[in-house]
Design an enzyme around this catalytic site. Structure first.
Site, PDB file in Angstrom:
ATOM      1  N   ASP A  54      -6.214 -38.266  44.828  1.00  0.00           N
ATOM      2  CA  ASP A  54      -5.195 -38.918  45.638  1.00  0.00           C
ATOM      3  C   ASP A  54      -5.815 -39.741  46.759  1.00  0.00           C
ATOM      4  O   ASP A  54      -7.029 -39.703  47.002  1.00  0.00           O
ATOM      5  CB  ASP A  54      -4.255 -37.872  46.243  1.00  0.00           C
ATOM      6  CG  ASP A  54      -3.344 -37.252  45.202  1.00  0.00           C
ATOM      7  OD1 ASP A  54      -3.094 -37.900  44.170  1.00  0.00           O
ATOM      8  OD2 ASP A  54      -2.882 -36.116  45.419  1.00  0.00           O
ATOM      9  N   TYR A 112     -13.824 -27.600  43.447  1.00  0.00           N
ATOM     10  CA  TYR A 112     -13.334 -28.351  44.604  1.00  0.00           C
ATOM     11  C   TYR A 112     -13.760 -27.655  45.887  1.00  0.00           C
ATOM     12  O   TYR A 112     -13.891 -26.426  45.947  1.00  0.00           O
ATOM     13  CB  TYR A 112     -11.806 -28.442  44.590  1.00  0.00           C
ATOM     14  CG  TYR A 112     -11.235 -29.460  43.649  1.00  0.00           C
ATOM     15  CD1 TYR A 112     -11.086 -30.795  44.035  1.00  0.00           C
ATOM     16  CD2 TYR A 112     -10.827 -29.106  42.369  1.00  0.00           C
ATOM     17  CE1 TYR A 112     -10.544 -31.734  43.164  1.00  0.00           C
ATOM     18  CE2 TYR A 112     -10.287 -30.038  41.491  1.00  0.00           C
ATOM     19  CZ  TYR A 112     -10.149 -31.350  41.902  1.00  0.00           C
ATOM     20  OH  TYR A 112      -9.617 -32.283  41.046  1.00  0.00           O
TER      21      TYR A 112
END
Length: 251
Positions: A54, A112
């Site tokens: 994003d 992540y």
């Protein structure tokens, strides 16, 4: 002769409206494709990524693939491509793979990292790279909640509403919280992640850290399968895609 290149790339997502090409917005896919197309003297090069990131999200180990009719020694790709992209995008490594390889569909796992600046005052130089969170947090309480999300679960409570996935079941192999000076790093390794899953997990763990939730409440949030039961979505600029794994047994 066409060659398929598998490349690991790093990028600072601050100045981009996310990964995927959009009208009237600068995106990472667009800029990288333009650079590679220039290298190929105007012949369109299309890249495929392990997944989208994003707006504001960063990567140390995003993986892409593309086809080329140029041969560059694999170790030379980071140097050869350096002038094709802005300084906030870099090919870290590259290799030639079978024509059947696909950066997205062959991925078996991802890691992540989410960075939280846990101080009372802001740091102007880290404003694009950490989530400033001035509230006092109890790190050990958050660590007590980690085991509840490890393993295979339905993570519907940690997925943004309106997504069109067929299944919200995912496996988290490892979740941990690291202290790095005045930063807290949330690290998640799994076989796949739902839209905004890591950011919602971080927002929920911070509720545990401030005492708004108990560690054991994480179990109830999971079982509810209801986005409204989890915490807020932490902002994108603290998130980093660390690596994508393509071989069995990575975690």
């Amino acid at each position: 002769m066409k060659h398929r290149v598998k490349a690991v790339i790093a990028y600072d997502g601050t100045n981009y409206s996310g990964w995927q090409v959009q009208q009237n917005s600068k995106t990472l896919q667009e800029v990288i494709e333009k650079g590679l197309t220039k290298m190929h003297e105007g012949r369109k090069v299309t890249i495929f990524a392990s997944g989208r990131t994003d707006a504001g999200v960063h990567a140390n180990g995003q993986t892409i693939h593309f086809d080329t009719d140029y041969y560059v020694p694999p170790e030379r790709w980071p140097i050869t491509s350096a002038g094709l992209f802005p300084p906030d995008i870099q090919i870290v490594s590259a290799e030639y793979v079978e024509p059947s390889f696909h950066a997205r569909y062959d991925a078996l796992g991802k890691e992540y990292r989410y960075r939280v600046l846990a101080t009372r005052t802001r740091d102007v130089f880290r404003r694009h790279y950490t989530y400033f969170y001035p509230k006092p947090v109890q790190v050990e309480k958050m660590r007590e909640a980690l085991p509840f999300i490890e393993g295979t679960h339905n993570f519907a409570s940690f997925c943004s509403t309106g997504t069109s996935v067929t299944s919200t079941v995912r496996t988290i192999y490892e979740a941990r919280i690291e202290a790095h000076g005045d930063e807290l790093h949330f690290v998640f390794k799994g076989n796949g992640f739902l839209y905004n899953m890591v950011r919602i997990l971080v927002g929920t763990f911070l509720l545990v850290g401030t005492g708004s939730m108990k560690p054991e409440d994480m179990q109830a949030v999971l079982e509810a399968e209801d986005r409204k039961k989890a915490g807020r979505t932490a902002p994108g600029h603290g998130l980093y895609l660390e690596r994508v794994v393509y071989e069995e047994g990575p975690f």
